[in-house]
Design a protein around this motif. Sequence first.
Motif, PDB file in Angstrom:
ATOM      1  N   ILE A 110       0.851  -1.199   0.000  1.00 12.93           N
ATOM      2  CA  ILE A 110       0.000   0.000   0.000  1.00 12.93           C
ATOM      3  C   ILE A 110       0.888   1.250   0.000  1.00 12.93           C
ATOM      4  O   ILE A 110       0.662   2.189  -0.754  1.00 12.93           O
ATOM      5  N   GLU A 111       1.934   1.201   0.821  1.00 17.26           N
ATOM      6  CA  GLU A 111       2.837   2.347   0.912  1.00 17.26           C
ATOM      7  C   GLU A 111       3.494   2.649  -0.443  1.00 17.26           C
ATOM      8  O   GLU A 111       3.567   3.807  -0.867  1.00 17.26           O
ATOM      9  N   ALA A 112       3.961   1.595  -1.098  1.00 20.06           N
ATOM     10  CA  ALA A 112       4.615   1.779  -2.403  1.00 20.06           C
ATOM     11  C   ALA A 112       3.657   2.447  -3.382  1.00 20.06           C
ATOM     12  O   ALA A 112       4.006   3.381  -4.106  1.00 20.06           O
ATOM     13  N   HIS A 113       2.438   1.966  -3.357  1.00 22.04           N
ATOM     14  CA  HIS A 113       1.409   2.476  -4.251  1.00 22.04           C
ATOM     15  C   HIS A 113       1.113   3.955  -3.982  1.00 22.04           C
ATOM     16  O   HIS A 113       1.066   4.779  -4.894  1.00 22.04           O
ATOM     17  N   VAL A 114       0.950   4.265  -2.707  1.00 21.67           N
ATOM     18  CA  VAL A 114       0.612   5.628  -2.301  1.00 21.67           C
ATOM     19  C   VAL A 114       1.752   6.599  -2.638  1.00 21.67           C
ATOM     20  O   VAL A 114       1.540   7.694  -3.139  1.00 21.67           O
ATOM     21  N   GLU A 115       2.993   6.142  -2.380  1.00 20.44           N
ATOM     22  CA  GLU A 115       4.149   7.009  -2.650  1.00 20.44           C
ATOM     23  C   GLU A 115       4.320   7.259  -4.131  1.00 20.44           C
ATOM     24  O   GLU A 115       4.652   8.369  -4.557  1.00 20.44           O
ATOM     25  N   GLN A 116       4.079   6.210  -4.898  1.00 26.39           N
ATOM     26  CA  GLN A 116       4.192   6.323  -6.345  1.00 26.39           C
ATOM     27  C   GLN A 116       3.263   7.413  -6.868  1.00 26.39           C
ATOM     28  O   GLN A 116       3.588   8.143  -7.791  1.00 26.39           O
ATOM     29  N   ILE A 161       2.532   6.428   4.812  1.00 27.29           N
ATOM     30  CA  ILE A 161       1.783   5.853   5.933  1.00 27.29           C
ATOM     31  C   ILE A 161       2.530   6.205   7.210  1.00 27.29           C
ATOM     32  O   ILE A 161       3.695   5.830   7.379  1.00 27.29           O
ATOM     33  N   GLU A 162       1.881   6.945   8.072  1.00 26.01           N
ATOM     34  CA  GLU A 162       2.558   7.375   9.305  1.00 26.01           C
ATOM     35  C   GLU A 162       1.858   6.877  10.570  1.00 26.01           C
ATOM     36  O   GLU A 162       2.411   6.950  11.656  1.00 26.01           O
TER      37      GLU A 162
END
Length: 328
Positions: free
Chosen positions: A121-127, A133-134
């Motif tokens: 999910i983090e990879a997707h969001v950062e992309q 995600i914090e």
Amino acid sequence: NWTMASFVDKEIERIRNVVGPTAQVIGAVSGGVDSTVAAMIMSKAIGDRFHAVLVDNGVMRLNECQNVQEILQKHLGINLTVADAHDLFLGRLKGVTDPEKKRKIIGNTFIEVFEAEGAKIEAHVEQEGRGKIEFLLQGTLYPDVIESISFKGPSATIKTHHNVGGLLDDMKLKVIEPLRELFKDEVRALGTIMGIDEELVWRHPFPGPGIAIRILGEVTEAQVNIVRQADHIYIEEIKKAGLYRKISQAYAALLPIRSVGVMGDKRTYEQTICLRAVETKDFMTADWFEFPYDVLKNISSRIINEVPGVNRVMLDVSSKPPATIELE
Ligand code: XMP
């Protein structure tokens, strides 16, 4: 109930301030009332910046994973990902019969799967340049806070409890616990005013290790299927008899016992279902529930007739202490 309604508004406001305009939040959901209400509040506060994760560990109840997905995604509009890891869990449980080993395998595998899903999910969001995600959402209630501060819950020392505490060290997330000042009945009231399905709001507690700790002996897909069917019939009959809310927790378990029976004119040599139902205020002590005989008669004959592989049904009449609510 205006106090509960204003609680939701204040909590949403607080969460928005804490999380800020871009950070993302992740949280595990189970379909139980605590994690669902927590997820609802978070989702109302920050919408799709909240990522709920449901881990299919292969030891949930009959159709439970699909039902939870349907309710959370479709009815409640929560941004949900289902991590189907049932093969991984069942693979690791192969040949394991020791209750504590089962609990540890399931707890550790859960953390692993949840973290892997979080990384995706983090990879997707950062992309997409949508922040990081914090935060980790947890549906901790006031009694859980007390129990972990004093660390004196009798079952905490007797059984390794399944929780997501380990996630914090690994993922370096800050925790948000919207329910940490509430008791269960208050969470149920919140759930009701937020429009969560009554059936979900009043669901009996279900342990993190699922029906793996309700199958004494090795957990296999075939055993899981037997317990699923028996438990489904049991709960259905309890609801039909209007007893579900009187009972604090009820479930069917599979004993590691085979016995001889007769079906038509043939000998059978099959397994045994154990019925457990308790009444309790705090789950620290519990009394076994006194069923009317006609209800028991129905449950027993339905299970024996409808669940292949079972030829005997027994009732657990042990109180806690000295017995615990779960069998493992
Ligand atoms: P016992 O068996 O200790 O159970 O009398 C007391 C309550 O705790 C639940 N339980 C668990 N819940 N993770 C959970 O989230 C666990 O590992 C776990 N083990 C037991 C049990 O269902 C009962 O409600």
